[in-house]
Enzyme design. Structure first.
Site, PDB file in Angstrom:
ATOM      1  N   GLY A 231       0.682  -1.044  -0.058  1.00 40.08           N
ATOM      2  CA  GLY A 231       0.006   0.059  -0.118  1.00 40.08           C
ATOM      3  C   GLY A 231       0.814   1.500   0.144  1.00 40.08           C
ATOM      4  O   GLY A 231       0.535   2.283  -0.717  1.00 40.08           O
ATOM      5  N   CYS A 232       1.919   1.245   0.761  1.00 40.04           N
ATOM      6  CA  CYS A 232       3.047   2.416   0.612  1.00 40.04           C
ATOM      7  C   CYS A 232       3.606   2.485  -0.634  1.00 40.04           C
ATOM      8  O   CYS A 232       3.797   3.681  -0.823  1.00 40.04           O
ATOM      9  CB  CYS A 232       3.849   2.390   1.913  1.00 40.04           C
TER      10      CYS A 232
END
Length: 181
Positions: free
Chosen positions: A67-68
């Protein structure tokens, strides 16, 4: 039925975050920390960045996680548009600067800075601690006006809306400034 409602309420209370993000209108806590842009470390000062215009400050759990990475790519793609509006983008995580040097090149694509908050002082000051894993930041984005006031806040672990929402907040702020607001 009452038992289900009570259980549901109890579950909702347990799921509530230990920390709540700072609300729009709050004064943004000032900070200076080690950051990196294009793999080159430097000292980032929020006060200095605000002299140039609004700051998009986003917290993320950890460099090189799925996600990052998605969020970093999206901010990288949007950085030129943010710059055209006078805004500075900076991401913050607990990762050490050596790891962020690599992340800033590969995932941030040399477009914007990321800062190390190893002791979580900044994360805690912004109430951006991930409740289920307090050693990490929650995925929380802020837009801070040049006066130091928070004008937008958004928290969601899903990275999809962070760039679009902060872009819209900067655009709204700019429009208000043009109107004399």
């Amino acid at each position: 039925m009452k038992r289900l409602m009570i259980l549901g309420l109890g579950s909702a209370m347990l799921a509530a975050p230990l920390y709540a993000a700072l609300a729009p209108g709050a004064q943004a806590p000032d900070f200076t920390t080690e950051a990196t842009l294009a793999g080159k470390p430097f000292k980032f000062s929020l006060a200095d960045a605000l002299k140039q215009g609004p700051v998009v400050l986003y917290f993320y759990p950890a460099a090189f996680t799925p996600g990052c990475t998605v969020e970093a790519h999206e901010f990288a793609e949007a950085t030129d548009k943010f710059k055209a509006m006078g805004a500075t983008v900076i991401g913050v995580s607990h990762d050490p600067i050596d790891k962020l040097n690599k992340f800033s090149v590969s995932e941030c694509r040399n477009k914007f800075a990321v800062a190390s908050d190893a002791d979580q002082k900044i994360t805690k000051a912004y109430d951006a601690v991930l409740a289920v894993k307090p050693e990490y930041s929650d995925r929380t984005s802020y837009v801070i006006s040049p006066t130091g006031k928070i004008i937008y806040e958004y928290t969601a672990l899903n990275p999809e809306q962070h760039v679009g929402n902060t872009m819209a907040a900067v655009e709204k702020w700019r429009a208000e400034q043009k109107k004399g607001g």
